[in-house]
Design an enzyme around this catalytic site. Structure first.
Site, PDB file in Angstrom:
ATOM      1  N   GLN A  80      -4.335  -4.985   7.025  1.00 59.67           N
ATOM      2  CA  GLN A  80      -5.318  -5.910   6.449  1.00 59.67           C
ATOM      3  C   GLN A  80      -5.223  -7.303   7.066  1.00 59.67           C
ATOM      4  O   GLN A  80      -5.899  -8.225   6.614  1.00 59.67           O
ATOM      5  CB  GLN A  80      -5.139  -6.013   4.925  1.00 59.67           C
ATOM      6  N   HIS A 116       0.868  -1.186   0.000  1.00 60.70           N
ATOM      7  CA  HIS A 116       0.000   0.000   0.000  1.00 60.70           C
ATOM      8  C   HIS A 116       0.908   1.240   0.000  1.00 60.70           C
ATOM      9  O   HIS A 116       2.024   1.198   0.529  1.00 60.70           O
ATOM     10  CB  HIS A 116      -0.851  -0.045   1.267  1.00 60.70           C
ATOM     11  N   LYS A 151     -10.341  -0.557  10.605  1.00 54.67           N
ATOM     12  CA  LYS A 151     -10.507  -1.709   9.708  1.00 54.67           C
ATOM     13  C   LYS A 151     -10.859  -2.974  10.497  1.00 54.67           C
ATOM     14  O   LYS A 151     -11.076  -4.030   9.922  1.00 54.67           O
ATOM     15  CB  LYS A 151      -9.228  -1.942   8.909  1.00 54.67           C
ATOM     16  N   ASP A 179       3.309  -3.994   8.059  1.00 54.60           N
ATOM     17  CA  ASP A 179       2.047  -3.275   7.883  1.00 54.60           C
ATOM     18  C   ASP A 179       0.934  -4.313   8.032  1.00 54.60           C
ATOM     19  O   ASP A 179       0.668  -5.091   7.119  1.00 54.60           O
ATOM     20  CB  ASP A 179       2.036  -2.633   6.490  1.00 54.60           C
ATOM     21  N   CYS A 235      -4.881   2.569  -3.581  1.00 51.30           N
ATOM     22  CA  CYS A 235      -3.632   3.089  -2.993  1.00 51.30           C
ATOM     23  C   CYS A 235      -2.499   2.065  -3.137  1.00 51.30           C
ATOM     24  O   CYS A 235      -1.674   1.904  -2.220  1.00 51.30           O
ATOM     25  CB  CYS A 235      -3.791   3.492  -1.541  1.00 51.30           C
TER      26      CYS A 235
HETATM   27  N1  7TS Z   1      -1.723  -0.456   4.761  1.00 54.97           N
HETATM   28  C1  7TS Z   1      -2.634  -1.210   4.141  1.00 54.97           C
HETATM   29  C2  7TS Z   1      -2.274  -2.600   3.700  1.00 54.97           C
HETATM   30  C3  7TS Z   1      -3.907  -0.693   3.918  1.00 54.97           C
HETATM   31  O1  7TS Z   1      -4.818  -1.450   3.311  1.00 54.97           O
HETATM   32  C4  7TS Z   1      -4.209   0.617   4.335  1.00 54.97           C
HETATM   33  C5  7TS Z   1      -5.526   1.268   4.037  1.00 54.97           C
HETATM   34  C6  7TS Z   1      -3.228   1.337   5.008  1.00 54.97           C
HETATM   35  C7  7TS Z   1      -1.995   0.772   5.190  1.00 54.97           C
HETATM   36  C8  7TS Z   1      -3.479   2.692   5.547  1.00 54.97           C
HETATM   37  O2  7TS Z   1      -4.315   2.628   6.651  1.00 54.97           O
HETATM   38  P1  7TS Z   1      -4.859   3.943   7.357  1.00 54.97           P
HETATM   39  O3  7TS Z   1      -5.860   3.430   8.326  1.00 54.97           O
HETATM   40  O4  7TS Z   1      -3.690   4.593   8.016  1.00 54.97           O
HETATM   41  O5  7TS Z   1      -5.444   4.775   6.277  1.00 54.97           O
HETATM   42  N2  7TS Z   1      -6.191   0.698   2.956  1.00 54.97           N
HETATM   43  C9  7TS Z   1      -7.298   1.168   2.335  1.00 54.97           C
HETATM   44  C10 7TS Z   1      -7.916   0.452   1.312  1.00 54.97           C
HETATM   45  O6  7TS Z   1      -7.540  -0.630   0.896  1.00 54.97           O
HETATM   46  N3  7TS Z   1      -8.963   1.151   0.886  1.00 54.97           N
HETATM   47  O7  7TS Z   1      -9.046   2.277   1.585  1.00 54.97           O
HETATM   48  C11 7TS Z   1      -8.002   2.296   2.495  1.00 54.97           C
END
Ligand code: 7TS
Length: 421
Positions: A218, A138, A241, A215, A379
């Site tokens: 997910q 990501h 999430k 990371d 992303c």
């Molecule tokens: N890493 C992964 C693998 C992600 O899927 C996401 C957000 C992030 C980091 C960032 O997370 P945040 O909570 O700091 O924003 N992914 C997504 C997505 O797949 N669709 O919208 C956000």
């Protein structure tokens, strides 16, 4: 009978004690009607919906506990502080960290990864050094390392994947060398659903003396994560999430690493004493939590973890695995559909393209039927480039999704084909 219903259910034995209809009742938003249809929410990788228990925890916090933490002798401040530190312990147990002090509250995964880049990264990565990531990251796990490398004159290296979206482990291991100071890897890919062989990857990195940042955004909603078993040095994830509130996330870090790192931001709570000549810093984890934190968010995150534990992460994982297998069969069988990301080990995500129809058009037609999916590059633009596509349609699953919703998605996709025929 629809083609979907004709497909036999394969995979794990039925998850008998898992009552999805009962779980759905805990999520008020699932009662929503969209354009006259029942909401089919399949955009959980972007953010999951929240159970009543989490919403209630936020209300309870503001109605009965709100005060600033770590600084008041008065009753409410003490209650709020106790709740905050109890939540830290809840998170510790959730990922099996050795100590609660290894849990740092952040705004989310993005902030957690930037924290590591700006502290551990800035002090340990120098000119000529290398940071190794994978081809399926990501943007949150690419850009902070790019910025670090640009500032330090270090090199960003990328471990490739195959056409199924699986990491090429031998190539990854080859890229590890004496210059590799840091490895940053996603546990589960948000665009492809691939589960990476983390334990092996971490062991290989450690054998070369590199520190590993994971990371886990997910992964935590779908898998049992044990940071000690993985031997991860850092592990980042987001509350929103995993059924928790927005604006709260976690960085796990090994105590010795955290203690040796400089602070991230300066301000209140992260200090031990301040004079104009010199400031000494608070102990870990407070050293990394400058300013008033998201106390309500922390209360909500604790409620989310309690909720997940109440159902059982293994049961959630088994249910979602069944959904993913079913969706792979049913959606994969539709003429014109090409699945993107067909790794053997997957969690939570089904990405696909359909004929020559642009994913945004598919998303719009599905929305008219009440079906929420994400369309775009998610992303993860380098992943799209790897598969020579501009975008995918992504259905992503949570514990409250049903096979009926996957049937609805299949029907919706068939409608798209009729429209564009
Ligand atoms: N890493 C992964 C693998 C992600 O899927 C996401 C957000 C992030 C980091 C960032 O997370 P945040 O909570 O700091 O924003 N992914 C997504 C997505 O797949 N669709 O919208 C956000």
């Amino acid at each position: 009978m629809s083609a979907a219903a004709a497909v036999p259910i394969r995979g794990k034995a039925a998850n008998r004690s898992f009552d999805v209809e009962r779980i759905r009742k805990d999520f008020p938003i699932l009662q929503t009607k969209v354009h006259g249809h029942p909401l089919v929410y399949l955009d959980n990788a972007a953010t999951s919906q929240k159970p009543r228990a989490v919403i209630d925890a936020l209300v309870r916090y503001y109605e009965g506990e709100n005060a600033n933490i770590h600084r008041g002798v008065h009753y409410l401040s003490q209650i709020a502080t106790e709740e905050f530190e109890k939540a830290r312990e809840t998170v510790r147990a959730f990922v099996n960290a050795a100590r609660a002090s290894e849990i740092i509250f952040t705004r989310g995964t993005t902030e957690a990864l930037n924290l590591v880049a700006q502290t551990y990264g800035k002090t340990n990565v120098g000119a000529g050094d290398e940071v190794l990531i994978t081809a399926m990251e990501h943007h949150s796990n690419i850009v902070p390392w790019q910025m670090l490398c640009a500032e330090k004159g270090a090199k960003l290296r990328v471990a490739p994947m195959n056409d199924e979206g699986e990491l090429l482990l031998a190539k990854y291991e080859k890229l590890l060398g004496p210059k590799t100071k840091l490895v940053a890897v996603g546990h589960v890919s948000n665009a492809l659903g691939t589960i990476n062989p983390l334990k092996q990857m971490i062991a290989a990195a450690h054998a070369k003396g590199a520190v590993v940042v994971v990371d886990g955004a997910q992964a935590v909603p779908h898998l049992k994560v044990d940071v000690q078993d993985l031997d991860a040095d850092f592990y980042a994830f987001s509350g929103h999430k995993m059924y928790g509130p927005t604006g709260i996330g976690v960085l796990y870090g090994k105590q010795a690493l955290l203690e040796a790192m400089p602070p991230y931001q300066g301000g209140g709570d992260m200090i031990s004493s301040v004079t104009f000549e010199k400031t000494t810093y608070n102990k870990v984890p407070h050293k990394f939590e400058a300013g008033t934190p998201d106390m309500a968010g922390v209360a909500g995150l604790m409620a989310a973890i309690d909720y997940m534990n109440g159902i059982g992460i293994e049961k959630i994982a088994a249910h979602e695995h069944e959904l993913l297998e079913y969706a792979t069969e049913v959606i994969g069988a539709i003429e014109g559909v090409r699945l993107i990301g067909t790794a053997r080990e997957k969690a939570g995500v089904l990405s696909f393209v359909l004929d020559e129809v642009h994913p945004h058009d598919i998303g719009t037609i599905l929305d008219q039927q009440g079906i929420a999916v994400r369309t775009g590059h998610h992303c993860a633009q380098p992943v799209m480039e790897r598969f020579s596509i501009p975008a995918t349609v992504r259905a992503s699953f949570a514990m409250y999704n049903t096979k009926g919703e996957i049937d609805a998605l299949a029907l919706g996709i068939r409608k798209v084909r009729e429209v564009f025929a």
